[in-house]
Each structure stands twice: as structure tokens, then as C-alpha cells.
Design a protein around this motif. Structure first.
Motif, mmCIF file in Angstrom:
data_model
loop_
_atom_site.group_PDB
_atom_site.id
_atom_site.type_symbol
_atom_site.label_atom_id
_atom_site.label_comp_id
_atom_site.label_asym_id
_atom_site.label_seq_id
_atom_site.Cartn_x
_atom_site.Cartn_y
_atom_site.Cartn_z
ATOM 1 N N VAL A 314 -9.338 6.462 4.903
ATOM 2 C CA VAL A 314 -9.164 5.820 3.591
ATOM 3 C C VAL A 314 -10.364 6.144 2.695
ATOM 4 N N ALA A 315 -11.560 6.070 3.273
ATOM 5 C CA ALA A 315 -12.750 6.372 2.467
ATOM 6 C C ALA A 315 -12.714 7.826 1.995
ATOM 7 N N ALA A 316 -12.262 8.726 2.864
ATOM 8 C CA ALA A 316 -12.250 10.154 2.507
ATOM 9 C C ALA A 316 -11.296 10.413 1.345
ATOM 10 N N VAL A 317 -10.061 9.920 1.448
ATOM 11 C CA VAL A 317 -9.097 10.252 0.386
ATOM 12 C C VAL A 317 -9.374 9.460 -0.891
ATOM 13 N N MET A 318 -9.859 8.241 -0.728
ATOM 14 C CA MET A 318 -10.120 7.440 -1.928
ATOM 15 C C MET A 318 -11.367 7.924 -2.660
ATOM 16 N N SER A 319 -12.283 8.553 -1.918
ATOM 17 C CA SER A 319 -13.442 9.042 -2.670
ATOM 18 C C SER A 319 -13.120 10.369 -3.345
ATOM 19 N N ARG A 320 -12.219 11.153 -2.748
ATOM 20 C CA ARG A 320 -11.865 12.382 -3.490
ATOM 21 C C ARG A 320 -10.888 12.090 -4.630
ATOM 22 N N TRP A 321 -9.943 11.145 -4.379
ATOM 23 C CA TRP A 321 -8.924 10.872 -5.411
ATOM 24 C C TRP A 321 -8.904 9.377 -5.716
ATOM 25 N N PRO A 322 -9.919 8.864 -6.394
ATOM 26 C CA PRO A 322 -10.035 7.409 -6.559
ATOM 27 C C PRO A 322 -8.895 6.781 -7.355
ATOM 28 N N ARG A 323 -8.184 7.571 -8.151
ATOM 29 C CA ARG A 323 -7.094 6.979 -8.962
ATOM 30 C C ARG A 323 -5.755 6.941 -8.223
ATOM 31 N N ALA A 324 -5.726 7.548 -7.037
ATOM 32 C CA ALA A 324 -4.430 7.658 -6.351
ATOM 33 C C ALA A 324 -3.939 6.303 -5.840
ATOM 34 N N VAL A 325 -2.612 6.143 -5.856
ATOM 35 C CA VAL A 325 -1.978 5.006 -5.180
ATOM 36 C C VAL A 325 -1.783 5.427 -3.726
ATOM 37 N N LEU A 326 -2.166 4.549 -2.795
ATOM 38 C CA LEU A 326 -2.056 4.883 -1.367
ATOM 39 C C LEU A 326 -1.007 3.970 -0.733
ATOM 40 N N GLN A 327 0.083 4.575 -0.291
ATOM 41 C CA GLN A 327 1.187 3.798 0.308
ATOM 42 C C GLN A 327 1.156 3.954 1.831
ATOM 43 N N PHE A 328 1.085 2.819 2.528
ATOM 44 C CA PHE A 328 1.161 2.832 3.990
ATOM 45 C C PHE A 328 2.627 2.730 4.395
ATOM 46 N N GLU A 329 3.035 3.577 5.330
ATOM 47 C CA GLU A 329 4.448 3.661 5.682
ATOM 48 C C GLU A 329 4.637 3.727 7.194
ATOM 49 N N ASP A 330 5.507 2.913 7.711
ATOM 50 C CA ASP A 330 5.944 2.957 9.106
ATOM 51 C C ASP A 330 4.792 2.913 10.103
ATOM 52 N N PHE A 331 3.914 1.941 9.874
ATOM 53 C CA PHE A 331 2.897 1.579 10.864
ATOM 54 C C PHE A 331 3.481 0.445 11.710
ATOM 55 N N SER A 332 3.224 0.457 13.012
ATOM 56 C CA SER A 332 3.768 -0.609 13.853
ATOM 57 C C SER A 332 3.119 -1.929 13.456
ATOM 58 N N SER A 333 3.816 -3.016 13.809
ATOM 59 C CA SER A 333 3.332 -4.330 13.366
ATOM 60 C C SER A 333 1.975 -4.656 13.981
ATOM 61 N N GLN A 334 1.588 -3.938 15.021
ATOM 62 C CA GLN A 334 0.268 -4.172 15.614
ATOM 63 C C GLN A 334 -0.850 -3.976 14.573
ATOM 64 N N HIS A 335 -0.638 -3.035 13.632
ATOM 65 C CA HIS A 335 -1.704 -2.742 12.683
ATOM 66 C C HIS A 335 -1.299 -2.902 11.213
ATOM 67 N N ALA A 336 0.008 -2.960 10.927
ATOM 68 C CA ALA A 336 0.450 -2.855 9.526
ATOM 69 C C ALA A 336 -0.186 -3.914 8.627
ATOM 70 N N ALA A 337 -0.045 -5.184 9.021
ATOM 71 C CA ALA A 337 -0.538 -6.251 8.143
ATOM 72 C C ALA A 337 -2.061 -6.240 8.061
ATOM 73 N N SER A 338 -2.718 -5.967 9.177
ATOM 74 C CA SER A 338 -4.188 -6.016 9.142
ATOM 75 C C SER A 338 -4.746 -4.861 8.311
ATOM 76 N N LEU A 339 -4.084 -3.708 8.348
ATOM 77 C CA LEU A 339 -4.555 -2.594 7.510
ATOM 78 C C LEU A 339 -4.413 -2.940 6.025
ATOM 79 N N LEU A 340 -3.276 -3.534 5.700
ATOM 80 C CA LEU A 340 -3.048 -3.897 4.297
ATOM 81 C C LEU A 340 -4.138 -4.868 3.831
ATOM 82 N N GLU A 341 -4.377 -5.877 4.646
ATOM 83 C CA GLU A 341 -5.388 -6.874 4.289
ATOM 84 C C GLU A 341 -6.775 -6.232 4.164
ATOM 85 N N ARG A 342 -7.033 -5.269 5.034
ATOM 86 C CA ARG A 342 -8.346 -4.614 5.074
ATOM 87 C C ARG A 342 -8.663 -3.856 3.776
#
Ligand SMILES: NC(=O)C1=CN([C@@H]2O[C@H](COP(=O)(O)OP(=O)(O)OC[C@H]3O[C@@H](n4cnc5c(N)ncnc54)[C@H](O)[C@@H]3O)[C@@H](O)[C@H]2O)C=CC1
Ligand SMILES: CC(=O)C(=O)O
Ligand SMILES: [Mg+2]
Length: 675
Positions: A314-342
Motif C-alpha cells: 500500500v505504501a509503495a503504490v500510494m506513494s507513487r500514485w497518491p491520487r489513485a483510488v485503491l479498491q480491495f477485492e476478494d480478500f477472505s474474511s480473515q483479513h478483509a475488514a481489518s485491512l479496510l480499517e487499517r
């Protein structure tokens, strides 16, 4: 010796036209090498050797003693290349596909542009010959998990994929014109089959691969991507691809399909979007054993190591493209919500399965109320059974409950309108280890823990039944008939939203047949119109899929530079979508607007998101200025809410900003200009 170098240099310069590089490379101890190694007298070979020195080895302080070691790679013939990275992969004279060895990937800036795995030429040939001898053999009609994808759909996917590889403008022109026909080919259900077989179907690289083995390098790797201005990134870790489970790096097919919709439906430019898979290993044993599998063969990282990889990505892509919208897709529930919150408080990220699906489901439920001629406020009267308490199911319950609160219920009253089931049956507070966001919706009647869906429907008499379980067929005839029997004061609402087709909890034909046409139905994957026994016109079927909203949400967030995507915005777009259903659609029982209008829908959704963002101070840049200005009208929508002058101006701005696939004049820049 000096003469030899001079002669070779001139020849190489004449042949290759690469004097600068060559001259630079030819400085230093190469003369000695030529004296010792006659094969370097050939200008191509000398050139390749010196080029390699410039790119990698030669950046060190060389000495004549080291020459034999430098010469080692040249035991094999080599050719000179000037292209690197993306250009090299798309140059058929030099491309080796997945056969590039690690040192070349590093030296030629290919890292991240290819899957992390390596295939030698024998395996590459084997893969091609298998398909050559048995065309489309990967489509097993008997595989019920992937049911609904025929060999004809697979053939059409391959045709469109090849076109997209050759000519994106033509591809998107055709896709936008035939969106309803082609969405099932480039998106669900065919994309499910594509992901399951991606290691066999892989032809040309598309998007980027970051893996746990790239730790420490990701910021640099982001610069291997040839586009300085990326507007949208869709990323998966391949852990829960549709209802098909862990597909490892094969899951990249999903970000590709989603971004196809970003461009065709949401008006993002194809040259400004980036599909990504983050490879942290896979627990899919069959894929790990498959020699063609292109990802890491280790089991999945978990715990702090997993988050370290994601943080670096996330740091790598957001520092190269800070204006980009980043969509998380098809992460298992083990990590999906915690990544979003993070990340949600610091970057413009959203999780499509949690948030896009929640807004789409809420919109569909409002649409069902519209079909029944009821106001939105009647949502608070509904009894809702949701099967599947994962990322998608919990996202839906939370947003629908928030909507019920808007219609006057207290949080506990709203929670009492839901019955959640997972693979162990009804969830009550008796369950050990419930996560806080699930516990809030667990039933308090502990003796009922684990009740089956049929028992719950029999006892609770729900009015709305939503499936987000990935468990195909669990809305059985008995369940649906029982639901219908007890639903006396309104039509039963049945949304089997799982994907792909074979994972849907029931089909449209089943639901409508078992309820004798009373059901208000919408399913995750597309369904053909249903002709009910007794005649009449075939009934068109609505598709409850987040594709109605994610392109517009991302478009609004990007154009409006909102920096965040919050619940207010999701609520607004969910309320707006059903307003776009035409009167005819409502008569036909359709809970979503016409998919043919998807670009207009996306523009309108983007507008609604921007207007909501403005209210909370999150609208920025030219969109905010446009909202403040007066403007002309924009047609094409059937909305019950009027559009004010400032909003017309902003809608104009959004529509004008959208990519439209057409050929534009190309000009050749003189040398030195724009370099
Ligand atoms: N139509 C749409 O727009 C969307 C559809 N989906 C679909 O929803 C499904 C689930 O996605 P996620 O929530 O992300 O997955 P997940 O893995 O986080 O959750 C799945 C849930 O279903 C439950 N489940 C599994 N088998 C079950 C059974 N036989 N009976 C009852 N519950 C069962 C699990 O216990 C878990 O709670 C997938 O098929 C996905 O394709 C997801 C997002 C959007
Ligand atoms: C549609 C979608 O995002 C899913 O099935 O996961
Ligand atoms: Mg998804």
C-alpha cells in the motif's frame, strides 16, 4: 586491440544505431576481454556484453582479473536489447514470457510485471500444445462449481482478451456498445472460470504482481509500471475469488475484470488503471502441485508477516500514485475488514465486497420496496435473513441496519430485524469467539444457535432472504416455498447474491417457479429471462451485483478527490440507484435500473457521491469548483430527485471527464520533445 574495439564499435553503431550506450559501455577493460575471448569479436555479442555491464555488472568497479566471471553468462548466446520493462514484454522479438530468469527480471526492470513463478520453454511449449491439441479442454461442462460457463463463453472470452491485448480502443468501443451481452463474458460468471484456469490461459502479462519475496523492493518495483498517472488500482490477494475460494495469483483475473468495468462502465481510461495481485502464497494444494502454476508455492502468510507485506504494498503504490483510488477485492474474511480499517483513514481505499456490495444490496432492497409501491421507510418493518456472515454478508447487514436507523429504529431495534446464518447455522450470542461486528447482530435466543435455514424461515417468517454464502443451491425448494407461504402481506424478496452462477443460492427460474411468480428476485450473476408455466411474456431478471455501484463510487471519489469513502456516501448512492429504475422496470419487478444505461448510472452515482462529499468538506479540486458554478443541463436519467444548477454543472464535468473509446489523431513527437 584498440583497432578492434574501434571497428566493433563502428559496426555496432551502424547496425544498432546505439552509439551512446555502446561508447559508454566500451570504456574500461573490455579490450582485454576481446583479446582473450574471440567470440566477443562479433559486434552483437560485444555489444550485448557491454550493455550488460552498463545495466548491472558494469556498474561495479571492474578489473581485468574479474573478466572470466563476467564472461560466464555469455557462455550462452545473447542478443542486444534496448527496451526494458513493459516495452520489452510487448516486443515479440525479445519477449520470453515467464521464462525470464530472476537476474534478467531485475536487470531489465521486469520485476512485478510477471508472475513470480518461472516456466522454462519446455513447459511453455507443453502448455501451448495441450491447448493446440484439445482446444478449450479446460471448460469441463460436468464441473458443477463452474456451471453456467459454456465452451462458447470461453471462446468469446479468449477472442475479447486477444482483442484487448492488441487494441484497447476497439475492445472498449465494442464492450461499451454491447455491455449487457459482454459483461457475463469479461466478468461474472466467465471470469470465475478464467481465474480457475488462469495458469493455463496466461498469454501476455497484464497488471502487476507483488509477492512476499519482493519485501524491501516494492517501492522501487512500482516504478517498473510504465504509467506515471494511475487513477485506480484494484488489488486482490487471491484468497477468496468469488465463491471459488483460494486461487492464489490466478485471482488476478478478478481485478482485470473489475477494471474492465471501471473503463467500460465508469469511464476510467484503460491506460490509467492498474490490476494487481499480491502473492503471499496459496493454501490451494492442487494449484501448488500444478507445474504451470505461476505463483509462489508456499502456504499463505498470516499474522504480522501478512500485514507487513500489505503495508509495504500500500505504501509503495500510494506513494507513487497518491491520487489513485485503491479498491480491495476478494480478500477472505480473515483479513478483509481489518485491512479496510487499517488504511481507510489515510488513503482513498474501499473494499468492494464489504462496501460496494452493502450499498448494492441496500439499493436492491429499496428497489424491491419501490416495486411493491412502498416507501423506503418500510425497510424498518422488514424481517431479513442473511445467509453468509463473511465480509459481504456482514457489510450488508451493517449498512441495512444503519438505513433502518435512519428510518427511526434504535440500534438494538434495527439489529433485532436480522437473522444471520453461517455454515454452522443460525448465529446466536452462544457462539464462542464472535467478532464484535458479528456479535452485535447475533440472536440472543441462545437455544436456537445453529438452527438450519429451513428452521429459521419456518419460525421467523422473513420477508427478505439474502444469500452471500458462496454455497450454491442452499435456497432449496422447501426453503423458498416455506418463505413464500408465510409471506402473506407482501411479496417475498429473494436475493441469492453469490457468484459465479453455480454458487448462487438458487436460480431465478427456481425462485419464480416455486413462488408462482410472486418472488421479487435478483441474483449475483446474470440470469436469462424466466417464462413461467401458464404462459405470458418471459420475465427479465435483475442482477444484484456490485458492478452497479463500484465504477461510479470510484469515479466520484477520484474526480472529487475525496480522499476517503465513508458510510454517508455509500448510503447516498444506495438511495439514489433505485430512483433510476424506469416505470416499465418497476412493472416488470426489476429492482435495479437497466444495465444498458450503466455509463449514465455511473456518472449519476459519481455525482451523488461528490455532492455528499461536499457536505462533509471532502470534495476538492475542479469538481468542487464545478459544483459552485452554474451550468447547462445533462439528460439521460430518470431520477425522482431534481438536479440543481451546480449539480448539473458537476454532472457535466463528470461526463466530460469520462473516457470514451474512439480513435484520436496520433502525432509523432520530434526527437527530444517531451522526453
Ligand atoms: N453479488 C455481489 O455483488 C457479490 C457477491 N459476493 C459473493 O458472496 C459470497 C461470499 O463472499 P464473502 O462474504 O466475501 O465470503 P466469506 O468467505 O467472507 O464468507 C462466506 C460466509 O458464508 C458462510 N457459508 C459458507 N457455506 C455456507 C452454507 N452452506 N450455509 C450457510 N452459510 C455458509 C461462511 O460461514 C461465511 O460466513 C461469494 O460467493 C461472493 O461471490 C461477494 C461480494 C459481492
Ligand atoms: C461480485 C463480487 O465482487 C464477488 O462476487 O465477489
Ligand atoms: Mg468481489
Amino acid at each position: 586491440m584498440q583497432y578492434l574495439i574501434q571497428r566493433n564499435r563502428e559496426t555496432a553503431c551502424r547496425v544498432r544505431g546505439l552509439r551512446d550506450t555502446f561508447c559508454l559501455a566500451a570504456r574500461g577493460p573490455r579490450a582485454a576481454l576481446q583479446a582473450q575471448q574471440p567470440e566477443y569479436h562479433h559486434p552483437d555479442r560485444l555489444f550485448a556484453y557491454t550493455l550488460n555491464l552498463v545495466r548491472g555488472v558494469g556498474s561495479r568497479d571492474t578489473s581485468e582479473q574479474e573478466l572470466p566471471a563476467y564472461a560466464a553468462p555469455l557462455q550462452r548466446p545473447c542478443i542486444a536489447v534496448r527496451k526494458t520493462g513493459y516495452d520489452l514484454l510487448h516486443d515479440p522479438w525479445s519477449n520470453k514470457g515467464m521464462s525470464f530468469p530472476p537476474e534478467e527480471r531485475e536487470r531489465l526492470r521486469l520485476r512485478g510485471l510477471l508472475p513470480p513463478g518461472h516456466l522454462d520453454m519446455d513447459l511453455q511449449k507443453q502448455r501451448l500444445m495441450e491447448e493446440y491439441l484439445r482446444p478449450l479442454a479446460m471448460v469441463p461442462p460436468e464441473d458443477s462449481r463452474l456451471g453456467g460457463v459454456t465452451s462458447e463463453m470461453a471462446r468469446r472470452w479468449a477472442l475479447l482478451q486477444a482483442l484487448q491485448d492488441r487494441n484497447e480502443t476497439l475492445f472498449y468501443s465494442i464492450l461499451t456498445q454491447h455491455f449487457v451481452e459482454m459483461a457475463p463474458i469479461i466478468y461474472t460468471p466467465t471470469v470465475g472460470w478464467v481465474c480457475a484456469n488462469y495458469h493455463k490461459l496466461y498469454r501476455r502479462p497484464r497488471g502487476m504482481y507483488f509477492s512476499s519475496e519482493d519485501r524491501g523492493n516494492m517501492a522501487a518495483m512500482a516504478y517498473n509500471w510504465p504509467q506515471d498517472d494511475v487513477h485506480a488500482i484494484v488489488v486482490t490477494d487471491g484468497s477468496r475469488i468469488l465463491g471459488l475460494g483460494d486461487l492464489g495469483v490466478n485471482g488476478l483475473g478478478i481485478p482485470i475484470g473489475k477494471l474492465d468495468l471501471y473503463c467500460a462502465a465508469g469511464g476510467f481510461s484503460p491506460s490509467h488503471v492498474l490490476p494487481v495481485v499480491v502473492d503471499v502464497g496459496t493454501d490451494n494444494e492442487a494449484l501448488r502441485q500444478d507445474p504451470l502454476y505461476a505463483g509462489l508455492r508456499s502456504s499463505r502468510l498470516t499474522g504480522p508477516d501478512y500485514y507487513r507485506v500489505m503495508d509495504e504494498f500500500v505504501a509503495a503504490v500510494m506513494s507513487r500514485w497518491p491520487r489513485a483510488v485503491l479498491q480491495f477485492e476478494d480478500f477472505s474474511s480473515q483479513h478483509a475488514a481489518s485491512l479496510l480499517e487499517r488504511y481507510r483513514h489515510h488513503h482513498c481505499v474501499f473494499n468492494d465486497d464489504i462496501q460496494g456490495t452493502a450499498a448494492t444490496a441496500l439499493a436492491g432492497l429499496y428497489g424491491a420496496l419501490r416495486v411493491m409501491g412502498k416507501p423506503y421507510s418500510e425497510l424498518a418493518e422488514q424481517r431479513v435473513v442473511v445467509v453468509g456472515a463473511g465480509s459481504a454478508g456482514m457489510g450488508v447487514v451493517q449498512l441495512v441496519a444503519a438505513a433502518m436507523e435512519k428510518h427511526g429504529l434504535s440500534p438494538s431495534e434495527a439489529a433485532s430485524r436480522f437473522w444471520m446464518l453461517d455454515r454452522k447455522g443460525l448465529i446466536t450470542t452462544r457462539r464462542p469467539g464472535l467478532q464484535p461486528h458479528v456479535r452485535g447482530f447475533a440472536r440472543v435466543e441462545q437455544s436456537e444457535d445453529g438452527q438450519s435455514l429451513l428452521e429459521v424461515v419456518e419460525r421467523v417468517h422473513p420477508t427478505m432472504l439474502v444469500g452471500l454464502s458462496g454455497a450454491g443451491g442452499i435456497f432449496t425448494e422447501q426453503v423458498v416455498r416455506t418463505l413464500d407461504r408465510h409471506c402473506s402481506h407482501q411479496r417475498p424478496v429473494i436475493f441469492p447474491m453469490s457468484n459465479p452462477t453455480a454458487s448462487m443460492e438458487c436460480t431465478a427460474e427456481q425462485a419464480l417457479t416455486w413462488t408462482e411468480g410472486r418472488a421479487i428476485f435478483a441474483g449475483g450473476s446474470p440470469q436469462p429471462p424466466v417464462r413461467l408455466p401458464g404462459g405470458g411474456e418471459p420475465r427479465p431478471v435483475a442482477q444484484a451485483n456490485n458492478m452497479y455501484l463500484f465504477p461510479g463510487i470510484a469515479l466520484g471519489a477520484f474526480i472529487g478527490r475525496t480522499g476517503i469513502i465513508n458510510e454517508d456516501m455509500l448510503m447516498t448512492v444506495a438511495e439514489a440507484l433505485p430512483n433510476m429504475i424506469s416505470e416499465e422496470g418497476l412493472r416488470q419487478g426489476l429492482v435495479y435500473p437497466r444495465l444498458e444505461d450503466i455509463r449514465a448510472i455511473s456518472a449519476r452515482i459519481a455525482l451523488e457521491l461528490c455532492v455528499t462529499a461536499h457536505r462533509s468538506g471532502h470534495l476538492n479540486g475542479p469538481a468542487r469548483e464545478a459544483l459552485a458554478a452554474d451550468g447547462g443541463g445533462v439528460g439521460g436519467f430518470s431520477s425522482s430527485r431534481g438536479v440543481g444548477e451546480g449539480e448539473k454543472s458537476l454532472l457535466n464535468f463528470i461526463v466530460r471527464s469520462m473516457f470514451w473509446p474512439e480513435y484520436k489523431s496520433l502525432v509523432l513527437l520530434p526527437r527530444g520533445v517531451g522526453e
